[in-house]
Design a protein around this motif. Structure first.
Motif, PDB file in Angstrom:
ATOM      1  N   ALA A  55       0.832  -1.036  -0.002  1.00  5.89           N
ATOM      2  CA  ALA A  55      -0.219   0.302   0.134  1.00  5.89           C
ATOM      3  C   ALA A  55       0.768   1.126  -0.159  1.00  5.89           C
ATOM      4  CB  ALA A  55      -0.681  -0.020   0.998  1.00  5.89           C
ATOM      5  N   MET A  56       2.031   1.342   0.601  1.00  8.01           N
ATOM      6  CA  MET A  56       2.971   2.709   0.653  1.00  8.01           C
ATOM      7  C   MET A  56       3.563   3.051  -1.223  1.00  8.01           C
ATOM      8  SD  MET A  56       5.500   1.531   3.941  1.00  8.01           S
ATOM      9  CE  MET A  56       6.496   2.696   2.876  1.00  8.01           C
ATOM     10  N   GLU A  57       3.712   1.357  -1.693  1.00 10.44           N
ATOM     11  CA  GLU A  57       4.049   1.849  -3.069  1.00 10.44           C
ATOM     12  C   GLU A  57       4.149   2.898  -3.632  1.00 10.44           C
ATOM     13  OE1 GLU A  57       4.820  -0.182  -8.099  1.00 10.44           O
ATOM     14  OE2 GLU A  57       3.786  -1.050  -5.879  1.00 10.44           O
ATOM     15  N   PRO A  58       2.910   3.552  -3.344  1.00  9.35           N
ATOM     16  CA  PRO A  58       2.756   5.306  -4.433  1.00  9.35           C
ATOM     17  C   PRO A  58       2.634   6.040  -3.695  1.00  9.35           C
ATOM     18  CG  PRO A  58       0.159   3.592  -4.532  1.00  9.35           C
ATOM     19  CD  PRO A  58       1.390   2.897  -3.764  1.00  9.35           C
ATOM     20  N   ARG A  59       2.858   5.954  -2.618  1.00 16.06           N
ATOM     21  CA  ARG A  59       3.258   7.285  -2.084  1.00 16.06           C
ATOM     22  C   ARG A  59       4.748   6.798  -1.506  1.00 16.06           C
ATOM     23  NH1 ARG A  59       4.222  11.789  -0.374  1.00 16.06           N
ATOM     24  NH2 ARG A  59       4.886  12.624   1.409  1.00 16.06           N
TER      25      ARG A  59
END
Length: 189
Positions: A55-59
């Motif tokens: 879930a952190m990948e885009p950020r």
């Protein structure tokens, strides 16, 4: 045992655990034996799930692009300082829910320096009195910053790693306050 190993460098009268930097090192789960190592690792890894990481990948991508854009616009030629040091720190801060407003770049530089200064205890030698005092002071600073972060999340939970670590449990067992700050300092470093 840990204390006796450190005393090999200083002598048997050296009070290892009275030094915050060595006390921290004794609590890092990679330095512990089962069952304590297994217990802490299980609780920390329970909070640091694959779902959370994905879930952190885009950020993380946004952070990289922003830092690269800022670097390009600055005209600086120091990629190491302006990107390579900042990027992993900002990723960790983002994971932990540490906002740019609450943790400005100057504080992040202090955190990075404190990690470097206190991690000197990993070296297999006796530290000078000045080195040890500085490492201890920096470890007190780090512990204070992260203890405060955990206190905030106890009062105001968020969808971040800090809150997940507070809520992580296995068979009713939870991380102690010392284990929380020790683990985050270890992850940060």
């Amino acid at each position: 045992d840990f204390v006796k190993n450190i005393q090999l460098f200083y002598g048997e009268d050296f009070d290892v655990m009275s030094h915050p930097s060595y006390a921290w090192l004794s609590r890092v789960f990679v330095m512990q034996d089962p069952p304590q190592h297994t217990r802490v690792r299980g609780l920390v890894s329970g909070a640091l799930s694959l779902k959370r990481i994905r879930a952190m990948e885009p950020r993380v991508r946004q952070l990289a692009v922003k830092l690269l854009d800022d670097f390009a616009l600055s005209g600086s030629e120091n990629f190491i300082t302006d990107f390579a040091y900042q990027f992993p720190t900002r990723v960790m801060c983002n994971m932990l829910g540490m906002s740019d407003e609450d943790y400005p770049p100057e504080l992040l530089l202090q955190l990075n320096q404190a990690i470097a200064d206190s991690f000197v205890v990993f070296e297999t030698r006796a530290l000078s009195q000045a080195e040890l005092e500085h490492a201890d002071a920096q470890m007190r600073f780090l512990t204070g910053v992260f203890d405060e972060l955990f206190a905030r999340r106890r009062s105001h939970p968020r969808d971040d790693l800090t809150t997940a670590m507070l809520e992580s449990q296995e068979g009713g067992d939870v991380l102690t306050p010392e284990e929380l700050s020790t683990s985050v300092i270890g992850i940060f470093g």
